[in-house]
Design a protein around this motif. Sequence first.
Motif, PDB file in Angstrom:
ATOM      1  N   ALA A 180       4.667  10.559  -2.862  1.00 56.47           N
ATOM      2  CA  ALA A 180       5.579   9.410  -2.961  1.00 56.47           C
ATOM      3  C   ALA A 180       7.022   9.883  -2.892  1.00 56.47           C
ATOM      4  O   ALA A 180       7.406  10.868  -3.531  1.00 56.47           O
ATOM      5  N   ALA A 181       7.854   9.176  -2.110  1.00 58.80           N
ATOM      6  CA  ALA A 181       9.234   9.611  -1.896  1.00 58.80           C
ATOM      7  C   ALA A 181      10.248   8.472  -1.902  1.00 58.80           C
ATOM      8  O   ALA A 181      11.416   8.694  -2.190  1.00 58.80           O
TER       9      ALA A 181
ATOM     10  N   HIS B 137       1.203   2.412   6.050  1.00 64.72           N
ATOM     11  CA  HIS B 137       0.353   3.595   5.894  1.00 64.72           C
ATOM     12  C   HIS B 137       0.967   4.843   6.527  1.00 64.72           C
ATOM     13  O   HIS B 137       0.483   5.955   6.297  1.00 64.72           O
ATOM     14  N   GLU B 138       2.027   4.673   7.325  1.00 58.94           N
ATOM     15  CA  GLU B 138       2.708   5.813   7.909  1.00 58.94           C
ATOM     16  C   GLU B 138       3.790   6.367   6.988  1.00 58.94           C
ATOM     17  O   GLU B 138       4.390   7.398   7.283  1.00 58.94           O
ATOM     18  N   LEU B 139       4.062   5.676   5.873  1.00 58.20           N
ATOM     19  CA  LEU B 139       5.112   6.116   4.955  1.00 58.20           C
ATOM     20  C   LEU B 139       4.576   7.123   3.944  1.00 58.20           C
ATOM     21  O   LEU B 139       3.391   7.083   3.581  1.00 58.20           O
ATOM     22  N   PRO B 140       5.427   8.019   3.438  1.00 53.59           N
ATOM     23  CA  PRO B 140       4.981   8.957   2.403  1.00 53.59           C
ATOM     24  C   PRO B 140       4.640   8.208   1.116  1.00 53.59           C
ATOM     25  O   PRO B 140       5.351   7.295   0.713  1.00 53.59           O
TER      26      PRO B 140
ATOM     27  N   PRO C 251       9.072   4.105  12.880  1.00 53.65           N
ATOM     28  CA  PRO C 251       7.992   3.658  13.769  1.00 53.65           C
ATOM     29  C   PRO C 251       8.199   2.211  14.179  1.00 53.65           C
ATOM     30  O   PRO C 251       8.592   1.377  13.361  1.00 53.65           O
ATOM     31  N   ARG C 252       7.971   1.910  15.466  1.00 55.47           N
ATOM     32  CA  ARG C 252       8.185   0.539  15.936  1.00 55.47           C
ATOM     33  C   ARG C 252       7.140  -0.404  15.348  1.00 55.47           C
ATOM     34  O   ARG C 252       5.999  -0.054  15.154  1.00 55.47           O
ATOM     35  N   PHE C 253       7.616  -1.615  15.112  1.00 50.95           N
ATOM     36  CA  PHE C 253       6.764  -2.649  14.531  1.00 50.95           C
ATOM     37  C   PHE C 253       6.301  -3.522  15.692  1.00 50.95           C
ATOM     38  O   PHE C 253       6.651  -4.684  15.811  1.00 50.95           O
ATOM     39  N   GLU C 254       5.528  -2.956  16.605  1.00 47.01           N
ATOM     40  CA  GLU C 254       5.366  -3.562  17.918  1.00 47.01           C
ATOM     41  C   GLU C 254       4.456  -4.785  17.919  1.00 47.01           C
ATOM     42  O   GLU C 254       4.802  -5.816  18.469  1.00 47.01           O
TER      43      GLU C 254
ATOM     44  N   ASP D 219       0.821  -1.216   0.000  1.00 47.86           N
ATOM     45  CA  ASP D 219       0.000   0.000   0.000  1.00 47.86           C
ATOM     46  C   ASP D 219       0.856   1.268   0.000  1.00 47.86           C
ATOM     47  O   ASP D 219       0.693   2.158   0.847  1.00 47.86           O
ATOM     48  N   VAL D 220       1.773   1.364  -0.940  1.00 46.11           N
ATOM     49  CA  VAL D 220       2.586   2.578  -1.062  1.00 46.11           C
ATOM     50  C   VAL D 220       3.068   2.688  -2.503  1.00 46.11           C
ATOM     51  O   VAL D 220       3.330   1.674  -3.159  1.00 46.11           O
TER      52      VAL D 220
END
Length: 560
Positions: A336-337, A314-317, A552-555, A188-189
Motif C-alpha cells: 500500500a502506498a 487493481h493496477e495500483l499498489p 493507465p488509460r481508462f479506455e 479494492d485498494v
Amino acid sequence: MDSDRVRIAAQGQLTMTDAAWEQARSRAAVIGALAARRKTRLADADRAAAELGVSRRQVYVLLGKYRHGSGLVTDLAVRRSTGGKGGHRLPEPVEEIIRDLIRRRFLTRQKRSLASLHREIASVCAARGFKAPTRNTVTRRILMLSPVDVGRRREGAEAVRPSQSAGGDVPVIGSVLEQVQIDHTVIDVIVVDERERLPIGRPYLTVAIDVYSRSIVGMVVTLEPPSAVSVGLCLAHANGDKRPWLERLGVEADWPMSGKPKMLYLDNAAEFKSEALRRGCEQHGIGLAYRPPGRPHYGGIVERVIGTAMRKIHELPGTTFSNPTERGQYDSEKMAALTLAELEKWLVLAVAAYHGSVHGTLGQTPTGQWTAGVTATGTPSVSTNPTAFLVDFLPVIRRTLTRTGFVIDHVHYFANALKPWIGRRDSLGPFIIRRDPRDISRVWVLEPDGHHYVEVPYRSISNPAVSVWEHRQALGRLRERGARQVDEAALFRMIEQMRHVTDTAAKMTKRVRRETERRKHAGNAGPAMRASAVPAPPVAPAGTDPTGAPMPRFEQIEEW
C-alpha cells in the motif's frame, strides 16, 4: 462570516402536513410542465385548472410563483394557516378507511368509478363518527399509487404492457440527467495515512452516472460506510460546479458534467430510503425509482462502471484485487502506498480519461454525448445555493429550544438569531435541525415559519470541530470509565486526550490511524459547506497520477 446571520433558504417540507405536502407536490407536477413551455396557451391553462381544481387565474398565479421562485415544491404550498397541529392532517383511522376501500373496491376488475368510491368512503366515515375526506383528497391518494400497478389490477397485465419495458429491457433514456444511477462500493485498494504512510484499510466510493451520456456526474470517496449522507454528498457534488473542487485537489482536468437529475434510479438499500433523501428529492423535483426485485439488469449501468473501475484500481499498489484467489501471494498491506487524497486525485484523473475515451455502446465519448445532449435540451438546471442544497439532504434531528439554545448529544448550540424564539419557545414545539456528521461544530435550524435555515454554532466557541464518529467514540470511552452523567466539558476533554494520544503515538495501530485520517478527510470534505484555507498542492498534469507518472488509460469503462 457571522454565523448568527447565516440564513439559507429552506424547504419547510418537514413542517408541512402530509396533505399540504401532497397538494404542493401535485401542483408542482402540473405547473412545472407548464413552466417548461415558452408560452402558456389558454387551453393548456384550462386543462391545468381542471386537473388541480382551481380557476384559470389561480393557475397563472401559481405559474408566476413557480417561475419567479426556486422551482421547488414548497413554492406552491398554501401559505395560510394550517389550523394548528394536525389542522389539515387526516386522522389515521380515516387514512386506514381510504387505504382499505381503495384496495378492496377501486383496485379491482370491477373498475368502480372514483365517485362511487368516494361515496362509500364518506358512508363508512359517517358510520364511524369521522368527518369524511373530500373527493380531491381521495383522488390524491390514488395518484400516489403506481400507474402500472393500478392499471394491472383494474385492466389486467396485457393492458399495461405498453407502459413497461419490452422484453425486460430498461426503457430508453433520451436526454441528459433524465435518469441518474447511484451506487456504492468498497474500493479494492488499501490506503495509507499521511503521517506514517502505514495502511489504514479500504475506503468507500459513491458514484452517480448519467445514463444518457454514460458520464460520471458525481463522486464521493470516504472512509465511512455508505449512508444517507454519502448519497446527499454525491448529489451535491453532481449538482455543483466542480472547478473549485478540482482546484483544491490540485488536479488540472475538465469535468463539465453537473446539474440536478430528473430521476434517481437506486437499489433497495436502507440509505436510499431515508426521510431526508425522499423529502429532499421531492422538494427539488428529483424523482425516485428503485430497482425491481429480481431484475439485476435494472441499474446495471452504474454497476458496470464501478466494476470496470475496480479492474483499473487493481493496477495500483496496495490493491486487494476482487478475491483472495486473484490476490494470491500479493501482500496488499505491505505494498500500500497511496493516501486517501492521492487516491481521490487518481480517480479524478481516471474519470477525465474515461470521459474522453470512445464508449463502445455510444459510439462516441461520454463528453461528446453530454455536449450533444446539452445542445439539444439546454444547460441543465443547477441549485443556486450549494450549501442549501446539501443541507436539504442531511440527517434530521428534532429538539426543543431552551433558554440557552439547543442541546444535542451533550453539546450546546447557541446563536443570537435564536433569541426572538426563546420567549415563546413553549408554543413552538420541537425544531427541525440538520447536522452534518462530518463536522458537528454547527447545525442548521429551521425557522418556525419553515422558510429558512439558520446556522447555529457551538455555544462554546473554544470547542474544536469534531465528527459525529469521534464524538461517539469519546462518549463511549467516558461511559466505559463509569461516568454516570456526561457533560460537555468532560466530553471535549476526552476528545482532546484521544487526539493527543493519536498525534503523539510513535507506532499507531491501523484502527487509530484510520480514525485520524477519517477526521482529517471529514474536515476537508464538502467544499459546498465550507471553503478550505489550505493552499492547493502542485497541479498534476492531465493523464498522470499524483506523483507525475503516466496513468493507465481508462479506455473501456462499460462492458456488455
